[in-house]
Design an enzyme around this catalytic site. Structure first.
Site, PDB file in Angstrom:
ATOM      1  CG  ASP A  43      30.908 -43.727   3.759  1.00  0.00           C
ATOM      2  OD1 ASP A  43      29.734 -43.311   3.683  1.00  0.00           O
ATOM      3  OD2 ASP A  43      31.265 -44.808   3.279  1.00  0.00           O
ATOM      4  CG  ASP A 150      29.265 -50.504   9.800  1.00  0.00           C
ATOM      5  OD1 ASP A 150      29.249 -50.021  10.949  1.00  0.00           O
ATOM      6  OD2 ASP A 150      30.258 -50.424   9.045  1.00  0.00           O
TER       7      ASP A 150
HETATM    8  C1  LIG Z   1      34.309 -51.941   7.280  1.00  0.00           C
HETATM    9  O1  LIG Z   1      35.483 -51.373   6.735  1.00  0.00           O
HETATM   10  C2  LIG Z   1      35.479 -49.947   6.598  1.00  0.00           C
HETATM   11  C3  LIG Z   1      36.797 -49.523   5.979  1.00  0.00           C
HETATM   12  O2  LIG Z   1      36.907 -50.093   4.708  1.00  0.00           O
HETATM   13  C4  LIG Z   1      35.297 -49.318   7.974  1.00  0.00           C
HETATM   14  O3  LIG Z   1      35.196 -47.922   7.838  1.00  0.00           O
HETATM   15  C5  LIG Z   1      34.043 -49.869   8.606  1.00  0.00           C
HETATM   16  O4  LIG Z   1      33.941 -49.346   9.926  1.00  0.00           O
HETATM   17  C6  LIG Z   1      34.068 -51.385   8.675  1.00  0.00           C
HETATM   18  N1  LIG Z   1      32.824 -51.876   9.234  1.00  0.00           N
HETATM   19  C7  LIG Z   1      32.725 -53.039   9.889  1.00  0.00           C
HETATM   20  C8  LIG Z   1      31.397 -53.365  10.437  1.00  0.00           C
HETATM   21  O5  LIG Z   1      33.652 -53.831  10.029  1.00  0.00           O
HETATM   22  C1  LIG Z   2      24.924 -35.316  -0.400  1.00  0.00           C
HETATM   23  C2  LIG Z   2      24.955 -35.370   1.080  1.00  0.00           C
HETATM   24  O1  LIG Z   2      24.044 -34.926   1.734  1.00  0.00           O
HETATM   25  N1  LIG Z   2      26.002 -35.942   1.625  1.00  0.00           N
HETATM   26  C3  LIG Z   2      26.220 -35.992   3.036  1.00  0.00           C
HETATM   27  C4  LIG Z   2      26.008 -37.390   3.539  1.00  0.00           C
HETATM   28  O2  LIG Z   2      26.380 -37.511   4.899  1.00  0.00           O
HETATM   29  C5  LIG Z   2      27.723 -37.195   5.172  1.00  0.00           C
HETATM   30  C6  LIG Z   2      27.955 -37.483   6.616  1.00  0.00           C
HETATM   31  O3  LIG Z   2      27.868 -38.856   6.824  1.00  0.00           O
HETATM   32  C7  LIG Z   2      27.978 -35.731   4.811  1.00  0.00           C
HETATM   33  O4  LIG Z   2      29.355 -35.447   5.023  1.00  0.00           O
HETATM   34  C8  LIG Z   2      27.638 -35.529   3.333  1.00  0.00           C
HETATM   35  O5  LIG Z   2      27.730 -34.173   2.992  1.00  0.00           O
END
Ligand SMILES: *[C@@H]1O[C@H](CO)[C@@H](O)[C@H](O)[C@H]1NC(C)=O
Ligand SMILES: CC(=O)N[C@H]1CO[C@H](CO)[C@@H](O)[C@@H]1O
Ligand SMILES: CC(=O)N[C@H]1CO[C@H](CO)[C@@H](O)[C@@H]1O
Length: 397
Positions: A43, A150
């Site tokens: 993310d 994770d």
């Molecule tokens: C935890 O939840 C997030 C969504 O809220 C998901 O993206 C992530 O993969 C999940 N991780 C695990 C280890 O369950």
């Molecule tokens: C600020 C920054 O470098 N953010 C990056 C972090 O990593 C994600 C990918 O996981 C990029 O989308 C962001 O730009």
């Protein structure tokens, strides 16, 4: 002949179902080390340790290709904090076992190690319950693992290594050492740029109180926050003697006496956060586990004396060192103080000295490094360490 073939097929079947996880026991362990499950995620957010600019939710650049991970709630913060948990900015060395959870990943060569900084929380709530809700007296997720990581895969740094949710063993390690070994591991200075890294710095200054940061560490060999030595986590120790069976019930069920082996045995009370991350005060998750303590030669100023360095003994955890009065100075590891006691240690062991087994070795509250080890191996090495069979006679066993 027909019978032979049937038996062979049946045993092959059994092998197939069990074969994918290499870790065994409860919690799952491998080669004497704690196991963890892993998954990967990506993310663009700064996460629960605030590793991004204060004015928005972005991540720092080093998240792209870095080795950073979200830890399950119990590991992230024993006190259930969801922001600036006590594990923020700490590093773990993960080593593949070659195993994986059936249907959730794929085999990976064993023995591959990487070091990850914890920069985020995997909450024990939907949709993360199956991996991150370590529960029960042993504190494991639904696959039996006491920890889950994770792994940030934003730049395919995880999938690129061929890691498809491998089973791993894990241990705490030093981030600076990790950064030297793997440039993708963030170092301590990088963590200090996180929002939670800044809070932690203020807390350290406050803890020292007198403002003289150089006085306190003179006799302590362990450094950092939490304190570490030679890449291993450090603990403070004290000694005690009482005749009661303690918080793991290592005595007869009809009274509060101890078993005979407490006399001269190597047993210890662990601080609450280690004894049980969920705050349990009876039959904690670490009852009956063994820790190898090795003296660093250091001690806390005014609280003990120098001991030769490198002396190792294995202790079974049979009791709790509570984080309420009168023990908070040693056993109060909590999120609000960065997961360390007032002397900077992430763990504390109060060693049973009923038969002068501790003072007799010349141990006067030595500073130690600690690691988890198998009790049977400890018992073979020195009979004073209780073995797993002895622990089974305890009420919590
Ligand atoms: C935890 O939840 C997030 C969504 O809220 C998901 O993206 C992530 O993969 C999940 N991780 C695990 C280890 O369950
Ligand atoms: C600020 C920054 O470098 N953010 C990056 C972090 O990593 C994600 C990918 O996981 C990029 O989308 C962001 O730009
Ligand atoms: C039952 C038993 O052996 N209890 C002993 C445990 O150890 C203490 C000293 O720490 C003795 O006083 C008890 O008799």
């Amino acid at each position: 002949m027909k019978m032979y073939v049937t038996v062979l097929l049946m045993s092959m079947g059994a092998l197939l179902t069990e074969a994918n996880q290499k870790c065994t026991g409860n919690p799952l362990m491998y080669n004497g080390k704690l196991c963890a499950s892993t998954t990967k995620y990506a993310d663009g957010n700064k996460g629960a340790c605030g590793c991004g600019p204060a004015d928005n939710n972005d991540q720092f650049e080093w998240n792209h290709s870095g080795f950073v991970a979200a830890a399950n709630q119990a590991l992230f913060d024993a006190g259930e904090a969801s922001w600036c948990g006590e594990s923020c900015g700490k590093c773990v060395k993960l080593t593949t076992t070659g195993g994986f959870v059936d249907g959730q990943g794929q085999a990976t060569a064993d023995g591959q190690s990487r070091i990850f900084m914890i920069t985020n929380l995997c909450p024990n709530e939907a949709p993360n319950l199956s991996w991150c809700s370590q529960q029960g007296s042993v504190g494991v997720n639904q696959y039996g693992y006491g920890a889950h990581f994770d792994l940030e895969n934003g730049a395919n740094q995880i999938s690129g290594m061929g890691w498809d949710n491998p089973e791993v063993t894990w241990e705490w390690t030093d981030c600076d050492g990790g950064h030297l070994e793997y440039s993708s591991t963030p170092n301590d200075d990088m963590y200090k740029t996180c929002q939670c890294g800044q809070t932690e710095n203020e807390e350290i200054t406050n803890t020292n109180g007198n403002g003289d940061a150089t006085l306190a560490p003179t006799n302590q060999k362990c450094t950092g926050n939490p304190r570490m030595y030679n890449g291993k986590p450090c603990a403070s120790t004290t000694k005690y003697a009482d005749g009661s069976k303690g918080a793991c019930g290592c005595g007869p069920s009809e009274n509060n006496d101890q078993f005979e082996w407490n006399h001269s045995g190597f047993v210890a009370a662990a601080n609450q956060a280690l004894f049980d991350a969920g705050g349990v005060t009876w039959c904690g998750g670490w009852c009956g586990k063994c820790v190898k303590l090795t003296t660093t030669g250091g001690f806390v100023d005014g609280q003990g004396q120098a001991t030769g360095e490198g002396q190792s003994k294995v202790f079974m955890i049979t009791n709790l060192c509570s984080n309420t009065y009168p023990t908070p100075s040693w056993c109060s590891q909590h999120a609000s103080n960065g997961g360390v006691n007032q002397n900077g240690y992430g763990a504390h062991f109060n060693l049973q000295d009923g038969a002068n087994q501790i003072s007799g070795m010349g141990w006067d509250n030595p500073e130690v490094t600690w690691e988890l080890i198998d009790c049977d191996a400890g018992h073979l090495d020195d009979w004073r360490t209780p073995n797993n069979g002895m622990y089974m006679t305890c009420q919590c066993g």
